[in-house]
Design a protein around this motif. Sequence first.
Motif, PDB file in Angstrom:
ATOM      1  N   ALA A  82       0.825  -1.219   0.000  1.00 10.15           N
ATOM      2  CA  ALA A  82       0.000   0.000   0.000  1.00 10.15           C
ATOM      3  C   ALA A  82       0.851   1.257   0.000  1.00 10.15           C
ATOM      4  O   ALA A  82       0.508   2.252  -0.645  1.00 10.15           O
ATOM      5  CB  ALA A  82      -0.937  -0.009   1.207  1.00 10.15           C
ATOM      6  N   ASP A  83       1.974   1.228   0.725  1.00  9.81           N
ATOM      7  CA  ASP A  83       2.847   2.402   0.845  1.00  9.81           C
ATOM      8  C   ASP A  83       4.288   1.904   0.912  1.00  9.81           C
ATOM      9  O   ASP A  83       4.605   1.053   1.756  1.00  9.81           O
ATOM     10  CB  ASP A  83       2.491   3.203   2.095  1.00  9.81           C
ATOM     11  CG  ASP A  83       3.382   4.413   2.290  1.00  9.81           C
ATOM     12  OD1 ASP A  83       3.088   5.461   1.698  1.00  9.81           O
ATOM     13  OD2 ASP A  83       4.394   4.286   3.017  1.00  9.81           O
ATOM     14  N   VAL A  84       5.162   2.440   0.080  1.00 11.04           N
ATOM     15  CA  VAL A  84       6.527   1.917  -0.021  1.00 11.04           C
ATOM     16  C   VAL A  84       7.322   2.199   1.246  1.00 11.04           C
ATOM     17  O   VAL A  84       8.054   1.331   1.739  1.00 11.04           O
ATOM     18  CB  VAL A  84       7.239   2.495  -1.257  1.00 11.04           C
ATOM     19  CG1 VAL A  84       8.704   2.071  -1.287  1.00 11.04           C
ATOM     20  CG2 VAL A  84       6.541   2.025  -2.534  1.00 11.04           C
ATOM     21  N   GLN A  85       7.226   3.426   1.800  1.00  8.45           N
ATOM     22  CA  GLN A  85       7.954   3.734   3.035  1.00  8.45           C
ATOM     23  C   GLN A  85       7.523   2.800   4.161  1.00  8.45           C
ATOM     24  O   GLN A  85       8.361   2.235   4.882  1.00  8.45           O
ATOM     25  CB  GLN A  85       7.719   5.192   3.437  1.00  8.45           C
ATOM     26  CG  GLN A  85       8.327   5.585   4.782  1.00  8.45           C
ATOM     27  CD  GLN A  85       9.838   5.572   4.816  1.00  8.45           C
ATOM     28  OE1 GLN A  85      10.496   5.897   3.833  1.00  8.45           O
ATOM     29  NE2 GLN A  85      10.424   5.179   5.947  1.00  8.45           N
ATOM     30  N   ALA A  86       6.210   2.625   4.322  1.00  7.00           N
ATOM     31  CA  ALA A  86       5.707   1.722   5.360  1.00  7.00           C
ATOM     32  C   ALA A  86       6.148   0.289   5.083  1.00  7.00           C
ATOM     33  O   ALA A  86       6.468  -0.469   6.011  1.00  7.00           O
ATOM     34  CB  ALA A  86       4.193   1.807   5.448  1.00  7.00           C
ATOM     35  N   GLY A  87       6.203  -0.079   3.814  1.00  2.00           N
ATOM     36  CA  GLY A  87       6.657  -1.413   3.450  1.00  2.00           C
ATOM     37  C   GLY A  87       8.111  -1.634   3.819  1.00  2.00           C
ATOM     38  O   GLY A  87       8.487  -2.711   4.314  1.00  2.00           O
TER      39      GLY A  87
END
Length: 464
Positions: A82-87
């Motif tokens: 859903a979100d690269v930073q969070a991933g």
Amino acid sequence: MTLWTAAEAAEATGGHSTTDWDVNGVSIDTRTLQPGDLFVALKAARDGHDFVAQALEKGAGAALVSRIPDGVSEDAPLLVVADVQAGLEALGKAGRARTGARVVGVTGSVGKTSTKEMLATIFETQGKTHASVASYNNHWGVPLTLARMPRDTEFAVIEIGMNHPGEIAPLARQARPHVALVTTVAAVHLEAFDSVAGIAHEKAAIFEGLEPGGVAIVNADIEYANILRQTARDQGAKIVDFGRKAADYVLTGVAQVNGSVRADATLETQTFTYDVQSAGAHFAMNALGALAACVEMGVDLDDAIAGLKQWSPVKGRGVREILPLASGGQIELLDDSYNANPTSMEAALDVLAASKAARRIAFLGDMKELGGQEVAMHAGLAGVGAMARVDQVHSIGPLMKALHDALPKDKRGRWCETSAEMAEHLPELVRAGDTVLAKGSLSMALAQIVDGLRKMGQGSAPGS
């Protein structure tokens, strides 16, 4: 060795893989990407999704994305989240959780990167060690370091930095150190803080990430040490002090020996001596904190002292070089060009002042992010004790104009707006027999001064 499989990464991040793949590294930059890396399409100055096709062409094993980028096939090896930073953060937390490594976290206004490198050098003599690369210490640097950690790591050193309030605690909770070290607290990033006390509270937040039963290593000499200690106590941490004052580890003496530092210290009733392969006496204090951290990590003190001998400063952070000049003779270069603040600037001037050269010359660039007192802080350098033994100061940048104007005329060298402009004048400003310091904030590009000095010579050799 496989670092992540598609299934492991998908489970860690809650994403889904388009195909089966495995990777042996993690990268955020196509310029340094190695074949087999997982390319993380972060959005910073530019959107990393724009570089996914290039990364795959260069041999990336897969890419971490939030959408299928233009020009990339739907059956390309992708991990869609859903979100690269969070991933990336989730991958880092999973990388930390699956290893049995003992972890040290390092922060501080000055000296954290050098101290991190000291720790890594020592631990490498004890077992498989993983550490932050360069100054990867921010919101993407910490999870990237954790995501890159091999599962069989025995020792890990994680550098944690900040520019604004509230940044350190979440990074420390990702790293979950067993031992956390604060090198010092100083007037750095004052643009974002009301006071140095505020900076101390932010640095103390590293202790909020300590594992249960963790250890807080505190510099007893700093004005706000009690703020650090209180946060550590609130976390139930064991507190170990180091410094010149009353502390567990007490620095009792520092001497310059052939371009290196020899330090004497005590631990309870034990007296010991250690060597630091740098001309900077300030490194002795960083090294003492590192030794304390190593002992708390289970390393024998004598073994840690032996390992420390293998450390030397990295490029731009106090490296000493002897540069033969094409015109004859040589100069001594003190390359401290990577960064600067009032505390580190004074320490670097101390190193320059200790030189026995015919002339001691400083090229000093603006110190950034100092807030409303920035002009006064630059002018104030004229009054530091080491300046009495500096022969000439060449100033670079609009803020350093305040130092230029505050210096006595016999020390006042050239002032230039940029390092590039100053570099053009180097042949007339430096001569054989000089010791030359180059220091300033990274954006001031003092590396151009360093490169210019090297070009005046016939090569360089590390100083001993």
